[in-house]
Design a protein around this motif. Structure first.
Motif, PDB file in Angstrom:
ATOM      1  N   VAL A  54      -7.457  -8.478   6.799  1.00  0.00           N
ATOM      2  CA  VAL A  54      -6.416  -7.813   6.011  1.00  0.00           C
ATOM      3  C   VAL A  54      -5.955  -6.609   6.838  1.00  0.00           C
ATOM      4  O   VAL A  54      -6.777  -5.911   7.427  1.00  0.00           O
ATOM      5  N   PHE A  55      -4.647  -6.398   6.912  1.00  0.00           N
ATOM      6  CA  PHE A  55      -4.158  -5.235   7.656  1.00  0.00           C
ATOM      7  C   PHE A  55      -2.838  -4.752   7.065  1.00  0.00           C
ATOM      8  O   PHE A  55      -2.071  -5.518   6.480  1.00  0.00           O
ATOM      9  N   GLY A  56      -2.611  -3.448   7.211  1.00  0.00           N
ATOM     10  CA  GLY A  56      -1.359  -2.847   6.784  1.00  0.00           C
ATOM     11  C   GLY A  56      -0.469  -2.605   7.984  1.00  0.00           C
ATOM     12  O   GLY A  56      -0.943  -2.505   9.123  1.00  0.00           O
ATOM     13  N   THR A  57       0.834  -2.498   7.752  1.00  0.00           N
ATOM     14  CA  THR A  57       1.799  -2.224   8.815  1.00  0.00           C
ATOM     15  C   THR A  57       2.725  -1.098   8.384  1.00  0.00           C
ATOM     16  O   THR A  57       3.165  -1.047   7.237  1.00  0.00           O
TER      17      THR A  57
ATOM     18  N   ILE B  74       1.520  -4.893   3.456  1.00  0.00           N
ATOM     19  CA  ILE B  74       0.180  -5.475   3.551  1.00  0.00           C
ATOM     20  C   ILE B  74       0.245  -6.937   3.977  1.00  0.00           C
ATOM     21  O   ILE B  74       1.164  -7.665   3.584  1.00  0.00           O
ATOM     22  N   PHE B  75      -0.715  -7.346   4.801  1.00  0.00           N
ATOM     23  CA  PHE B  75      -0.815  -8.728   5.289  1.00  0.00           C
ATOM     24  C   PHE B  75      -2.247  -9.230   5.079  1.00  0.00           C
ATOM     25  O   PHE B  75      -3.207  -8.457   5.190  1.00  0.00           O
ATOM     26  N   PHE B  76      -2.365 -10.543   4.825  1.00  0.00           N
ATOM     27  CA  PHE B  76      -3.659 -11.200   4.658  1.00  0.00           C
ATOM     28  C   PHE B  76      -3.729 -12.417   5.575  1.00  0.00           C
ATOM     29  O   PHE B  76      -2.806 -13.235   5.588  1.00  0.00           O
TER      30      PHE B  76
ATOM     31  N   THR C  99       5.235   2.548  10.188  1.00  0.00           N
ATOM     32  CA  THR C  99       5.599   3.375  11.337  1.00  0.00           C
ATOM     33  C   THR C  99       4.467   4.325  11.719  1.00  0.00           C
ATOM     34  O   THR C  99       4.147   4.486  12.895  1.00  0.00           O
ATOM     35  N   ALA C 100       3.851   4.970  10.726  1.00  0.00           N
ATOM     36  CA  ALA C 100       2.844   5.994  11.016  1.00  0.00           C
ATOM     37  C   ALA C 100       1.600   5.405  11.666  1.00  0.00           C
ATOM     38  O   ALA C 100       1.145   5.881  12.703  1.00  0.00           O
ATOM     39  N   ALA C 101       1.030   4.354  11.070  1.00  0.00           N
ATOM     40  CA  ALA C 101      -0.233   3.807  11.555  1.00  0.00           C
ATOM     41  C   ALA C 101      -0.047   2.603  12.468  1.00  0.00           C
ATOM     42  O   ALA C 101      -0.984   2.187  13.123  1.00  0.00           O
ATOM     43  N   VAL C 102       1.124   2.008  12.503  1.00  0.00           N
ATOM     44  CA  VAL C 102       1.461   0.768  13.224  1.00  0.00           C
ATOM     45  C   VAL C 102       0.714  -0.394  12.581  1.00  0.00           C
ATOM     46  O   VAL C 102       1.250  -1.088  11.735  1.00  0.00           O
ATOM     47  N   ILE C 103      -0.530  -0.640  13.003  1.00  0.00           N
ATOM     48  CA  ILE C 103      -1.382  -1.645  12.378  1.00  0.00           C
ATOM     49  C   ILE C 103      -2.641  -0.942  11.899  1.00  0.00           C
ATOM     50  O   ILE C 103      -3.306  -0.243  12.660  1.00  0.00           O
ATOM     51  N   SER C 104      -2.974  -1.120  10.630  1.00  0.00           N
ATOM     52  CA  SER C 104      -4.159  -0.475  10.066  1.00  0.00           C
ATOM     53  C   SER C 104      -5.074  -1.532   9.459  1.00  0.00           C
ATOM     54  O   SER C 104      -4.788  -2.070   8.381  1.00  0.00           O
TER      55      SER C 104
ATOM     56  N   VAL D  13       0.865  -1.173   0.000  1.00  0.00           N
ATOM     57  CA  VAL D  13       0.000   0.000   0.000  1.00  0.00           C
ATOM     58  C   VAL D  13       0.905   1.228   0.000  1.00  0.00           C
ATOM     59  O   VAL D  13       2.087   1.147   0.332  1.00  0.00           O
ATOM     60  N   GLY D  14       0.361   2.379  -0.350  1.00  0.00           N
ATOM     61  CA  GLY D  14       1.170   3.593  -0.474  1.00  0.00           C
ATOM     62  C   GLY D  14       2.032   3.891   0.732  1.00  0.00           C
ATOM     63  O   GLY D  14       3.188   4.283   0.595  1.00  0.00           O
ATOM     64  N   SER D  15       1.504   3.705   1.932  1.00  0.00           N
ATOM     65  CA  SER D  15       2.262   4.029   3.137  1.00  0.00           C
ATOM     66  C   SER D  15       2.447   2.826   4.064  1.00  0.00           C
ATOM     67  O   SER D  15       2.835   2.977   5.211  1.00  0.00           O
ATOM     68  N   MET D  16       2.174   1.621   3.561  1.00  0.00           N
ATOM     69  CA  MET D  16       2.214   0.446   4.430  1.00  0.00           C
ATOM     70  C   MET D  16       2.574  -0.816   3.649  1.00  0.00           C
ATOM     71  O   MET D  16       2.288  -0.918   2.456  1.00  0.00           O
TER      72      MET D  16
END
Length: 356
Positions: free
Chosen positions: A297-300, A238-240, A302-307, A233-236
């Motif tokens: 589904v989640f992104g990882t 990605i995990f599924f 620094t800014a969001a940590v886990i999204s 993702v643009g700033s992260m």
């Protein structure tokens, strides 16, 4: 490290914003760390100086040929008032890896870490103490030589600036909506997608604007060759989570090696959870979704940590993940990492560094 870091105090201190007003990247502290490079002298004159505008020649190479690199990390205030960094040595190592790709002379990692710690020690009062807040740290390098010609610069400036921040997304753990981009390409193997250079982010803006106009928060990029395999993702990263197993795209030369990504993988392995770093076709994600096997589904980053991701849109196929609710797994990971970052849990991995 044999260079002494000079301290130049700011004459006037800024008023500190309220925690409720922070947002992300809007306010900056009183001081910054500065280091200069000249071909004949190497990196020299380390100093902590008042935060102030830079003066650059209009022909400075950074403006014309894009030699600019950066990093991002945070400092956290614990409940007992201490200030912790999270794996800062990894950011400095990655910064030097980016420098290598962008033909920028490598930094003395020990000097950078010492300068960072001294800077935060001076600016400790800027580290907010409200839940979910932190002090964002932005190290970066720009090419400063006044010259019009396509070649590496002979002079550079390295700076670290600090910004007290709230949550990256307004809802923090509220699920976000992700648009899967098919038309535009972020990076290919052999390019610069695996490093943090400014041009990567400029190249992503048009697709990000398109996603926002369609009502989505971020873009999920596919590979640049076949437009088939999930990248990031643009700033992260990605995990599924599919059928109890966790999948994430393997590092392939066009995906950034995220430090939060690495931390999540280490945590999952410590918990005995299977983690698969593989090439992941977006069509396989859709198939898992249609079978009811796509659990979270989640992104990882620094800014969001886990999204947590609540919706993926691929070719107008809308995948609503976990009823657009934050999953238990994402929540568990978020608390595991942030509890270490904020000193609420024992750091068995040795990830945190306390500012003395």
């Amino acid at each position: 490290m044999n260079q002494v870091i000079e301290l130049i105090q700011a004459d006037v201190k800024k008023p500190k914003p309220k925690a409720s007003e922070l947002g992300f990247g809007k306010y900056f502290t009183d001081h910054m760390f500065v280091l200069d490079y000249e071909k004949e002298k190497g990196w020299h004159s380390p100093r902590i100086a008042p935060y102030q505008p830079l003066t650059l020649d209009p022909s400075a190479l950074v403006f014309h040929y894009g030699q600019s690199v950066f990093e991002g990390l945070k400092a956290y205030r614990t409940e007992d008032g201490r200030v912790l960094l999270f794996r800062p040595e990894k950011n400095v190592q990655r910064l030097n890896n980016t420098c290598k790709r962008m033909c920028i002379p490598p930094l003395d990692e020990e000097l950078v870490l010492e300068g960072l710690q001294q800077l935060i020690e001076i600016e400790k009062d800027w580290v907010p103490d409200q839940e979910g807040t932190s002090l964002y740290i932005r190290p970066f390098i720009i090419a400063t030589e006044p010259y019009l010609g396509v070649r590496p610069s002979n002079s550079y400036k390295f700076l670290i600036i600090l910004s007290p921040v709230g949550a990256y997304y307004a809802g923090q753990l509220s699920p976000v909506k992700i648009y899967v981009e098919n038309d535009y390409v972020r990076a290919i193997k052999g390019g610069v997608g695996h490093v943090k250079t400014s041009g990567n982010y400029a190249a992503s803006l048009l697709a990000q604007k398109k996603a926002e106009e369609l009502g989505y928060d971020q873009v999920l990029w596919l590979d640049g060759r076949e437009r088939k395999y999930v990248e990031e993702v643009g700033s992260m990263n990605i995990f599924f989570k599919i059928n109890g197993e966790v999948f994430t795209p393997k590092l392939n030369g066009s995906i950034l090696s995220g430090i939060t990504r690495d931390s999540v993988i280490e945590l999952l392995k410590d918990w005995g959870v299977t983690v698969r770093e593989e090439r992941i076709a977006i069509e396989d994600i859709y198939t898992a979704y249609t079978k009811g096997e796509l659990e979270e589904v989640f992104g990882t980053g620094t800014a969001a940590v886990i999204s947590p991701v609540g919706e993926l849109n691929w070719n107008n196929h809308k995948m609503i993940v976990n009823n657009f609710e934050t999953g238990e797994f994402s929540l568990k990971l978020y608390h595991a990492i942030t509890n270490i970052q904020y000193g609420k849990a024992h750091d068995k991995f040795g990830w945190t560094v306390e500012i003395k």
